[in-house]
Design a protein around this motif. Structure first.
Motif, mmCIF file in Angstrom:
data_model
loop_
_atom_site.group_PDB
_atom_site.id
_atom_site.type_symbol
_atom_site.label_atom_id
_atom_site.label_comp_id
_atom_site.label_asym_id
_atom_site.label_seq_id
_atom_site.Cartn_x
_atom_site.Cartn_y
_atom_site.Cartn_z
ATOM 1 N N HIS A 90 0.812 -1.210 0.000
ATOM 2 C CA HIS A 90 0.000 0.000 0.000
ATOM 3 C C HIS A 90 0.856 1.275 0.000
ATOM 4 C CE1 HIS A 90 -3.146 -2.870 0.900
ATOM 5 N NE2 HIS A 90 -3.982 -1.949 0.454
ATOM 6 N N LEU A 91 1.946 1.266 0.736
ATOM 7 C CA LEU A 91 2.855 2.409 0.719
ATOM 8 C C LEU A 91 3.482 2.590 -0.658
ATOM 9 C CD1 LEU A 91 4.355 4.637 2.294
ATOM 10 C CD2 LEU A 91 6.097 2.935 2.811
ATOM 11 N N ASP A 92 3.829 1.489 -1.292
ATOM 12 C CA ASP A 92 4.422 1.541 -2.626
ATOM 13 C C ASP A 92 3.445 2.140 -3.630
ATOM 14 O OD1 ASP A 92 6.540 0.903 -4.516
ATOM 15 O OD2 ASP A 92 5.211 -0.686 -5.248
ATOM 16 N N ARG A 93 2.222 1.673 -3.610
ATOM 17 C CA ARG A 93 1.206 2.197 -4.541
ATOM 18 C C ARG A 93 0.929 3.678 -4.287
ATOM 19 N NH1 ARG A 93 -3.119 -2.777 -4.484
ATOM 20 N NH2 ARG A 93 -1.819 -4.216 -5.674
ATOM 21 N N ALA A 94 0.783 4.047 -3.026
ATOM 22 C CA ALA A 94 0.489 5.439 -2.692
ATOM 23 C C ALA A 94 1.634 6.367 -3.111
ATOM 24 C CB ALA A 94 0.217 5.577 -1.196
ATOM 25 N N SER A 95 2.871 5.946 -2.849
ATOM 26 C CA SER A 95 4.005 6.808 -3.205
ATOM 27 C C SER A 95 4.129 6.950 -4.720
ATOM 28 C CB SER A 95 5.302 6.276 -2.600
ATOM 29 O OG SER A 95 5.704 5.069 -3.210
ATOM 30 N N LYS A 96 3.867 5.868 -5.446
ATOM 31 C CA LYS A 96 3.935 5.949 -6.914
ATOM 32 C C LYS A 96 2.840 6.858 -7.464
ATOM 33 C CE LYS A 96 7.016 2.474 -7.659
ATOM 34 N NZ LYS A 96 7.679 2.589 -6.370
ATOM 35 N N LEU A 97 1.609 6.711 -6.962
ATOM 36 C CA LEU A 97 0.512 7.548 -7.443
ATOM 37 C C LEU A 97 0.729 9.021 -7.119
ATOM 38 C CD1 LEU A 97 -2.568 5.303 -6.629
ATOM 39 C CD2 LEU A 97 -1.722 5.944 -8.886
ATOM 40 N N LEU A 98 1.165 9.308 -5.905
ATOM 41 C CA LEU A 98 1.445 10.706 -5.552
ATOM 42 C C LEU A 98 2.605 11.264 -6.372
ATOM 43 C CD1 LEU A 98 1.017 10.588 -1.681
ATOM 44 C CD2 LEU A 98 -0.420 11.794 -3.318
ATOM 45 N N GLY A 99 3.617 10.432 -6.593
ATOM 46 C CA GLY A 99 4.756 10.869 -7.396
ATOM 47 C C GLY A 99 4.360 11.198 -8.824
ATOM 48 N N VAL A 100 3.569 10.331 -9.427
ATOM 49 C CA VAL A 100 3.102 10.577 -10.798
ATOM 50 C C VAL A 100 2.215 11.813 -10.837
ATOM 51 C CG1 VAL A 100 1.623 9.644 -12.632
ATOM 52 C CG2 VAL A 100 3.346 8.200 -11.585
ATOM 53 N N GLY A 101 1.391 11.986 -9.806
ATOM 54 C CA GLY A 101 0.551 13.175 -9.743
ATOM 55 C C GLY A 101 1.368 14.460 -9.665
ATOM 56 N N LEU A 102 2.426 14.441 -8.882
ATOM 57 C CA LEU A 102 3.280 15.632 -8.789
ATOM 58 C C LEU A 102 4.024 15.904 -10.098
ATOM 59 C CD1 LEU A 102 4.741 15.368 -5.184
ATOM 60 C CD2 LEU A 102 3.139 17.059 -6.059
ATOM 61 N N VAL A 103 4.463 14.854 -10.759
ATOM 62 C CA VAL A 103 5.125 15.047 -12.057
ATOM 63 C C VAL A 103 4.129 15.634 -13.058
ATOM 64 C CG1 VAL A 103 6.169 13.850 -14.017
ATOM 65 C CG2 VAL A 103 6.883 13.284 -11.699
#
Length: 70
Positions: free
Chosen positions: A23-36
């Motif tokens: 869950h941490l992995d998915r959340a960090s990836k989604l937030l990262g892509v959102g910021l990019v």
């Protein structure tokens, strides 16, 4: 990299359960892509856009350094 169950040179060991890691992995990836994406929307050639993109990329890669329990 060190073996599972050992500490690194700083003495810090971060190990998560498989469920928490996933869950941490998915959340960090989604937030990262959102910021990019937000950085590109703000203008990829502006300081704000580049900063958001860099922070997003760093956030997306945070779980690379975390171990999970198996």
């Amino acid at each position: 990299m060190t073996d599972a169950g050992t500490t690194d040179e700083t003495g810090v060991r971060l190990e998560l359960s498989a469920w928490t890691y996933r869950h941490l992995d998915r959340a960090s990836k989604l937030l990262g892509v959102g910021l990019v994406a937000l950085g590109l929307e703000m203008g990829g050639d502006t300081l704000t856009g580049v900063a958001l993109g860099a922070v997003g990329a760093a956030l997306a890669l945070t779980t690379v350094f975390v171990r999970r329990q198996e």
